[in-house]
Write an enzyme that holds these catalytic residues in place. Structure first.
Site, PDB file in Angstrom:
ATOM      1  N   HIS A 191      20.279 -34.988  45.491  1.00  0.00           N
ATOM      2  CA  HIS A 191      19.907 -36.087  46.372  1.00  0.00           C
ATOM      3  C   HIS A 191      21.107 -36.985  46.708  1.00  0.00           C
ATOM      4  CE1 HIS A 191      16.397 -37.657  48.446  1.00  0.00           C
ATOM      5  NE2 HIS A 191      16.896 -38.876  48.253  1.00  0.00           N
TER       6      HIS A 191
ATOM      7  N   GLU B   3      19.837 -34.869  53.076  1.00  0.00           N
ATOM      8  CA  GLU B   3      20.455 -35.574  54.205  1.00  0.00           C
ATOM      9  C   GLU B   3      21.980 -35.493  54.187  1.00  0.00           C
ATOM     10  OE1 GLU B   3      18.742 -39.501  54.017  1.00  0.00           O
ATOM     11  OE2 GLU B   3      16.747 -38.774  54.553  1.00  0.00           O
TER      12      GLU B   3
ATOM     13  N   GLU C  10      10.307 -35.628  54.188  1.00  0.00           N
ATOM     14  CA  GLU C  10      10.132 -37.076  54.133  1.00  0.00           C
ATOM     15  C   GLU C  10       9.563 -37.580  55.447  1.00  0.00           C
ATOM     16  OE1 GLU C  10      13.426 -39.515  52.976  1.00  0.00           O
ATOM     17  OE2 GLU C  10      14.047 -38.179  51.339  1.00  0.00           O
TER      18      GLU C  10
END
Length: 462
Positions: free
Chosen positions: A209, A258, A392
């Site tokens: 993450h 991301e 998400e």
């Protein structure tokens, strides 16, 4: 405890604003997504895009003006209403939607994503990090959110209808040497929660993450940091693959969260002619390939495990960009690579803290944004048999705009499922203050603060 009592407690709790949980899934002192558009505008024609498309025009549709959508909409006044005349939460109704089902290819991967149904991302928990003054590595779990996750909470989510949990994990605070060897204490704690969910019959997604920022010394998708990034991805996924190689397909690996040029002027959107971003997209393709190769080479069930890979910043446009390439799969079936997308869309309503609090399924202003990016994902991927997971999504609480969030939740999930995709709500246990209040489940009390939203999500899953 009856639902009516829970509503009244929830309302009193929100009014008093006593929750001390830290909002935001970027860091403890600021909000990661404040300036972020997760459906960015990409142009390969040379026209630079910016983030004003959804959030910079200053429009506000709270006056109710705007075009009606073409879908059939009615409101069910018998569902998702608050109970008890003294409740301070507004009464809500779940809209009755009629969204035509798209043609979904029949392959193993598409059936797998269908079985994921709906899920949530466990935000501000194992993804939290502290880059300075960390005395005990285990304190990071509560660094951004003072409530530890419990087995009962996992069971409560599953009982409510959430069949999939994404467990975002930041690893860079948890090494025992300079070669990225993960602490056994941290690995065991993550493993404990993974097992709680799997033993309860849920699907689980784990990832890398918040290891993308320079201070983490993890990965950074540009050529200057490519050797370090490749080594980092290899080391983390080698250890995780060994740990979980005997787990069945209930466990899913996601390469990175991301991936982007953190701190760059184009961190959150993709102009058509920026050389840095084009280079980064190529680097992300390479890192996704390293991830797949590392997992597949570890043997066991990892040879066929479902793997999720994002494009630039995991946005829809990152995946839709012509430079994005899905990695080749050396041993797994063709449909075991899933496209990973994050989409807080429409941005101005769902994520922009200073944006509109208004959304209605009867107004195209918001629904057309959802239709647009989902249609593009469907056409490029799903229609060709390539599965898509929206890992998400969510909508911020903006001064108790509960009906609008109910409308949004129903429409978003109905639209995703009609196109053969699944989606996971970002639940960061944040309910008060001026930050990113995406919370649904109140971890301290052990109940859903916004059962109305949960009901709206579940209405259109199947």
């Amino acid at each position: 405890m009856t639902r009516g009592i829970k509503h009244r407690l929830a309302a009193l709790f929100l009014t008093a604003a006593v929750v001390l949980s830290l909002a935001g899934c970027g860091n403890s002192g600021s909000n990661k997504k404040d300036n972020k558009t997760t459906e960015v505008v990409t142009s390969d024609s040379g026209t630079a895009a910016d983030d004003t498309t959804e959030s910079g025009n200053g429009s506000n549709t709270e006056n109710g003006s705007g075009d009606s959508t073409g879908s059939s909409t009615e409101y069910n006044t018998g569902s998702a209403t608050t109970e008890g005349g003294n409740s301070l939460l507004p009464e809500t109704t779940i809209p009755e939607l009629s969204i035509e089902k798209y043609d979904i290819p029949d392959n193993e991967g598409m059936r797998f994503v269908n079985n994921l149904r709906i899920g949530f991302s466990l935000g501000n928990t194992f993804d939290a990090y502290v880059d300075t003054s960390l005395k005990d590595e285990m304190d990071t779990e509560t660094a951004w959110n003072s409530a530890v996750i419990t087995e009962q909470a996992i069971k409560d989510y599953h009982a409510a209808g959430f069949d999939t949990i994404r467990i975002p994990v930041s690893w860079h605070n948890h090494f025992t040497d300079d070669d990225y060897t993960i602490s056994e204490k941290w690995m065991n704690r993550v493993n404990e929660v993974v097992d709680w969910a799997i033993n309860d019959g849920m699907y689980v997604i784990i990832n890398i993450h918040h290891d993308n920022h320079p201070e983490a010394n993890g990965f950074y998708p540009d050529e200057e940091h490519m050797d370090q990034s490749v080594h980092y991805i290899e080391r983390i996924w080698t250890q995780l693959s060994e740990r979980y190689k005997d787990y069945d397909d209930k466990l899913i690996f996601e390469s990175m969260n991301e991936p982007r040029l953190v701190g760059h002027q184009y961190e959150w959107w993709i102009p058509g002619n920026d050389a840095d971003v084009k280079e980064s997209i190529e680097c992300i393709n390479k890192l996704n390939q390293v991830f797949v190769d590392t997992v597949r080479a570890s043997g066991g069930n990892n040879e066929i495990r479902y793997l999720m890979c994002p494009g630039y910043d995991a946005s829809a446009d990152g995946a839709l960009n012509s430079g994005f390439e899905l990695p080749e799969d050396p041993t797994g079936p063709a449909d075991h690579i899933l496209v990973s997308v994050h989409a807080y869309t429409p941005y101005d309503f769902a994520l922009n803290l200073s944006g509109t609090s208004y959304f209605s399924v009867e107004k195209k202003k918001g629904t057309s944004d959802i239709d647009s990016f989902m249609d593009k994902l469907y056409n490029k991927f799903v229609a060709k048999g390539i599965p898509v997971v929206i890992g998400e999504f969510g909508a911020l609480d903006k001064d108790r705009n509960l009906q609008e969030r109910v409308d949004f939740s129903a429409y978003y999930i109905a639209s995703a499922r009609a196109r053969g995709m699944t989606a996971l709500w970002w639940d960061n246990n944040a309910f008060s203050g001026s930050g990113e209040n995406f919370g649904l489940y109140y971890r301290f009390g052990g109940y859903f603060m916004y059962q109305d939203i949960v009901d709206a999500l579940m209405k259109y899953v199947d």
